[in-house]
Motif scaffolding. Structure first.
Motif, PDB file in Angstrom:
ATOM      1  N   VAL A 221      16.005  -4.042   1.661  1.00  8.95           N
ATOM      2  CA  VAL A 221      15.208  -5.257   1.845  1.00  8.95           C
ATOM      3  C   VAL A 221      14.327  -5.565   0.642  1.00  8.95           C
ATOM      4  O   VAL A 221      13.880  -6.701   0.463  1.00  8.95           O
ATOM      5  CB  VAL A 221      14.345  -5.176   3.121  1.00  8.95           C
ATOM      6  N   SER A 222      14.051  -4.562  -0.192  1.00  8.17           N
ATOM      7  CA  SER A 222      13.287  -4.815  -1.411  1.00  8.17           C
ATOM      8  C   SER A 222      13.465  -3.647  -2.369  1.00  8.17           C
ATOM      9  O   SER A 222      13.968  -2.575  -1.996  1.00  8.17           O
ATOM     10  CB  SER A 222      11.791  -5.042  -1.124  1.00  8.17           C
ATOM     11  N   GLU A 223      13.051  -3.882  -3.610  1.00 10.32           N
ATOM     12  CA  GLU A 223      13.167  -2.872  -4.657  1.00 10.32           C
ATOM     13  C   GLU A 223      11.945  -2.965  -5.542  1.00 10.32           C
ATOM     14  O   GLU A 223      11.492  -4.065  -5.885  1.00 10.32           O
ATOM     15  CB  GLU A 223      14.443  -3.102  -5.466  1.00 10.32           C
ATOM     16  N   SER A 224      11.400  -1.807  -5.917  1.00  7.80           N
ATOM     17  CA  SER A 224      10.219  -1.765  -6.776  1.00  7.80           C
ATOM     18  C   SER A 224      10.542  -0.986  -8.031  1.00  7.80           C
ATOM     19  O   SER A 224      11.110   0.104  -7.977  1.00  7.80           O
ATOM     20  CB  SER A 224       9.051  -1.097  -6.031  1.00  7.80           C
ATOM     21  N   THR A 225      10.175  -1.554  -9.180  1.00  4.29           N
ATOM     22  CA  THR A 225      10.339  -0.843 -10.444  1.00  4.29           C
ATOM     23  C   THR A 225       8.955  -0.447 -10.958  1.00  4.29           C
ATOM     24  O   THR A 225       7.948  -1.072 -10.624  1.00  4.29           O
ATOM     25  CB  THR A 225      11.054  -1.709 -11.484  1.00  4.29           C
ATOM     26  N   HIS A 226       8.904   0.605 -11.757  1.00  5.76           N
ATOM     27  CA  HIS A 226       7.638   1.148 -12.259  1.00  5.76           C
ATOM     28  C   HIS A 226       6.653   1.379 -11.112  1.00  5.76           C
ATOM     29  O   HIS A 226       5.513   0.905 -11.150  1.00  5.76           O
ATOM     30  CB  HIS A 226       7.031   0.220 -13.317  1.00  5.76           C
ATOM     31  N   PRO A 227       7.075   2.115 -10.078  1.00  6.77           N
ATOM     32  CA  PRO A 227       6.222   2.257  -8.890  1.00  6.77           C
ATOM     33  C   PRO A 227       4.995   3.122  -9.151  1.00  6.77           C
ATOM     34  O   PRO A 227       5.007   4.029  -9.981  1.00  6.77           O
ATOM     35  CB  PRO A 227       7.151   2.933  -7.877  1.00  6.77           C
ATOM     36  N   THR A 228       3.947   2.837  -8.437  1.00  7.16           N
ATOM     37  CA  THR A 228       2.758   3.683  -8.362  1.00  7.16           C
ATOM     38  C   THR A 228       2.545   4.001  -6.885  1.00  7.16           C
ATOM     39  O   THR A 228       3.085   3.313  -6.011  1.00  7.16           O
ATOM     40  CB  THR A 228       1.514   2.967  -8.912  1.00  7.16           C
ATOM     41  N   PRO A 229       1.772   5.051  -6.576  1.00 10.01           N
ATOM     42  CA  PRO A 229       1.508   5.323  -5.158  1.00 10.01           C
ATOM     43  C   PRO A 229       0.935   4.109  -4.433  1.00 10.01           C
ATOM     44  O   PRO A 229       1.267   3.844  -3.272  1.00 10.01           O
ATOM     45  CB  PRO A 229       0.499   6.479  -5.214  1.00 10.01           C
ATOM     46  N   GLU A 230       0.096   3.334  -5.132  1.00 11.28           N
ATOM     47  CA  GLU A 230      -0.542   2.181  -4.509  1.00 11.28           C
ATOM     48  C   GLU A 230       0.453   1.060  -4.226  1.00 11.28           C
ATOM     49  O   GLU A 230       0.431   0.465  -3.134  1.00 11.28           O
ATOM     50  CB  GLU A 230      -1.669   1.660  -5.409  1.00 11.28           C
ATOM     51  N   THR A 231       1.342   0.779  -5.190  1.00 11.10           N
ATOM     52  CA  THR A 231       2.302  -0.315  -4.964  1.00 11.10           C
ATOM     53  C   THR A 231       3.330   0.067  -3.911  1.00 11.10           C
ATOM     54  O   THR A 231       3.756  -0.780  -3.121  1.00 11.10           O
ATOM     55  CB  THR A 231       3.019  -0.707  -6.272  1.00 11.10           C
ATOM     56  N   VAL A 232       3.711   1.340  -3.892  1.00  9.69           N
ATOM     57  CA  VAL A 232       4.662   1.790  -2.874  1.00  9.69           C
ATOM     58  C   VAL A 232       4.027   1.711  -1.494  1.00  9.69           C
ATOM     59  O   VAL A 232       4.638   1.202  -0.539  1.00  9.69           O
ATOM     60  CB  VAL A 232       5.143   3.227  -3.161  1.00  9.69           C
TER      61      VAL A 232
END
Length: 246
Positions: A221-232
């Motif tokens: 449903v979504s994808e995150s690049t350059h993740p941080t604990p906060e963004t995840v």
């Protein structure tokens, strides 16, 4: 870019008729060479099923999986085993250690079975990095659960496999060791071009990956690049998920 792990319209349905459960709802995704990808989602979202189908441990109901350049369609168990032995390493929640073997013997066992000579300096390094340098002669019964998980992680790293599949690899570890292991996985991916696919519930663990895939009901449903604990954590909250406490 080369994708050592490629899923094309992969569906996995358990059961038939009105009681059938769709675990994967048609996933197409390529895990590129040298990438470190975390897969997240609630219980029942299809994370482990995706990992098992990608690794050839489970057969999709439809669609195609390509592993290390080889389509898995029609391969028998012998051919699958040989393909995995040559190109793939695993870290699962069940340690699958041989009780009669020492830490070092367990770590090099896949290499021994494949008829390969271990790189002794690298074996020593990975055993040290997971905090077991003083335990190389111990057997699994003499180790805690967390220590046994460290052996399993060292075993996966020792052979420098092109592809590593990890299912909650740090779940049984203390925080300090968990972060060291995650850093080692990340270094392996960057330095050696290993492709790593890791299922996790932990936003901190996911932040060590290059990207995070979020699954809900068997779909990305979504994808995150350059993740941080906060963004995840924020994305999990947006999806109304409940991340486990790190």
């Amino acid at each position: 870019m080369n994708a050592p792990v490629q899923l094309t319209d992969v569906q996995k349905v358990y059961g038939t008729g009105p009681g059938a459960v769709t675990a994967l709802g048609g996933i197409t995704y390529g895990f590129t060479e040298g990438s470190f990808t975390a897969v997240m989602g609630p219980s029942g979202s299809g994370k482990s099923t995706l990992l098992h189908c990608a690794a050839g441990l489970d057969t999709p109901s439809s669609g195609q999986v390509t592993l290390a350049g080889q389509s898995l369609l029609g391969l028998d168990e012998t051919a699958l085993t040989e393909l995995r032995r040559e190109h793939v390493a695993f870290v699962f929640q069940s340690f699958n250690l041989m009780p009669a073997l020492t830490v070092r013997q367990n770590v090099v066992l896949p290499l021994t079975l494949a008829g390969k000579s271990p790189d002794e300096s690298w074996v020593h390094e990975v055993i040290s990095r997971v905090g077991l340098a003083e335990r190389v002669s111990h057997r699994p019964s003499e180790l805690s659960g967390g220590q046994q998980q460290r052996v399993a992680i060292a075993r996966a790293l020792a052979g420098r496999a092109a592809i590593t599949f990890a299912d909650e690899p740090t779940g049984a570890l203390d925080t300090v060791t968990a972060l060291e292991v995650l850093a080692l996985l990340r270094d392996q991916s960057r330095a050696l071009g290993q492709t790593i696919v890791m299922v996790t519930h932990d936003p901190v663990a996911a932040s060590y990956a290059d990207r995070v895939l979020f699954l809900v009901d068997g779909r990305i449903v979504s994808e995150s690049t350059h993740p941080t604990p906060e963004t995840v954590a924020a994305e999990l909250a947006h999806l109304s998920l409940s991340p486990a406490t790190p």
